[in-house]
Design an enzyme around this catalytic site. Structure first.
Site, PDB file in Angstrom:
ATOM      1  CG  ASP A 103     -17.325   9.345  11.662  1.00  0.00           C
ATOM      2  OD1 ASP A 103     -18.015   9.164  11.206  1.00  0.00           O
ATOM      3  OD2 ASP A 103     -16.230   8.492  11.332  1.00  0.00           O
ATOM      4  CG  PHE A 152      -9.937   9.415   6.639  1.00  0.00           C
ATOM      5  CD1 PHE A 152     -10.578   8.879   8.267  1.00  0.00           C
ATOM      6  CD2 PHE A 152      -9.208   9.621   6.405  1.00  0.00           C
ATOM      7  CE1 PHE A 152      -9.752   8.661   8.944  1.00  0.00           C
ATOM      8  CE2 PHE A 152      -7.658   9.482   7.386  1.00  0.00           C
ATOM      9  CZ  PHE A 152      -8.191   8.344   8.225  1.00  0.00           C
TER      10      PHE A 152
END
Ligand code: 5GP
Length: 175
Positions: A103, A152
């Protein structure tokens, strides 16, 4: 699918995940044909990826684990904590770090620094998922599964506040 206060919808199907894993495994089989790498899976999230990937390898490998934590809820905290692991001697070994998702890049950067202190012969990184738009630190990803936008996701090892890891598919937050 609901986890606590949030609703998630299917995002990446099981067969797409398995195809991505097989192609990473084939690349590792080819690149490490005459070596016996040490695979280090990053817990908790990478346990399913590591398990499926390792079953597709036809070279000899060692397997170990490291446990880190950086996420709170649906946000990266930016700070990484090592909870256990990296006690195996790595000097002279070819290490492949297995990540569920890259990420911001903080976790991988933190782990690479720790690994380098143990003087392995080489370090490469395999990540099932990768969010290029979220990256804050340049990361050299040798084996990349599926690129996703900065959203997410849960399932297939990945959690939301501890739940949702058991699914065979990846889900994202409902709009
Ligand atoms: P980074 O340090 O690159 O920001 O984040 C890496 C770690 O954060 C991953 O190993 C994973 O545990 C967690 N993470 C990053 N993105 C997501 C996501 O979309 N969903 C979940 N459940 N965890 C994530």
């Amino acid at each position: 699918m609901k986890i606590n206060d949030k609703t998630f919808v299917p995002y990446i199907r099981e067969n797409e995940l398995q195809e991505a894993i097989l192609s990473i495994a084939q690349a590792i089989n080819r690149d490490y044909a005459d070596r016996k790498p040490m695979l280090i899976a990053v817990l908790n999230g990478a346990f399913m990826f590591a398990s499926d990937l390792i079953k597709c390898l036809d070279i000899e490998v060692e397997v170990s684990f490291v446990k880190v934590k950086s996420y709170e809820g649906t946000q990266s905290s930016g700070k990484v904590k090592q909870l256990f692991g990296l006690d195996a001697p790595l000097e002279g070994k070819d290490v492949i770090l297995l990540e569920d998702i890259v990420d911001t890049g903080h976790t991988v950067q933190y782990l690479i620094k720790l690994l380098e202190e143990k003087k392995p012969a080489s370090i490469s990184i395999a990540s099932l998922l990768f969010k290029p738009d979220a990256l804050q630190i340049p990361v050299d990803l040798q084996y990349k599964g599926i690129e996703i936008p900065n959203i997410f996701v849960v399932g297939y090892g990945l959690d939301y506040d501890g739940f949702g890891r058991q699914y065979k598919e990846i889900y994202c937050l409902e709009e």
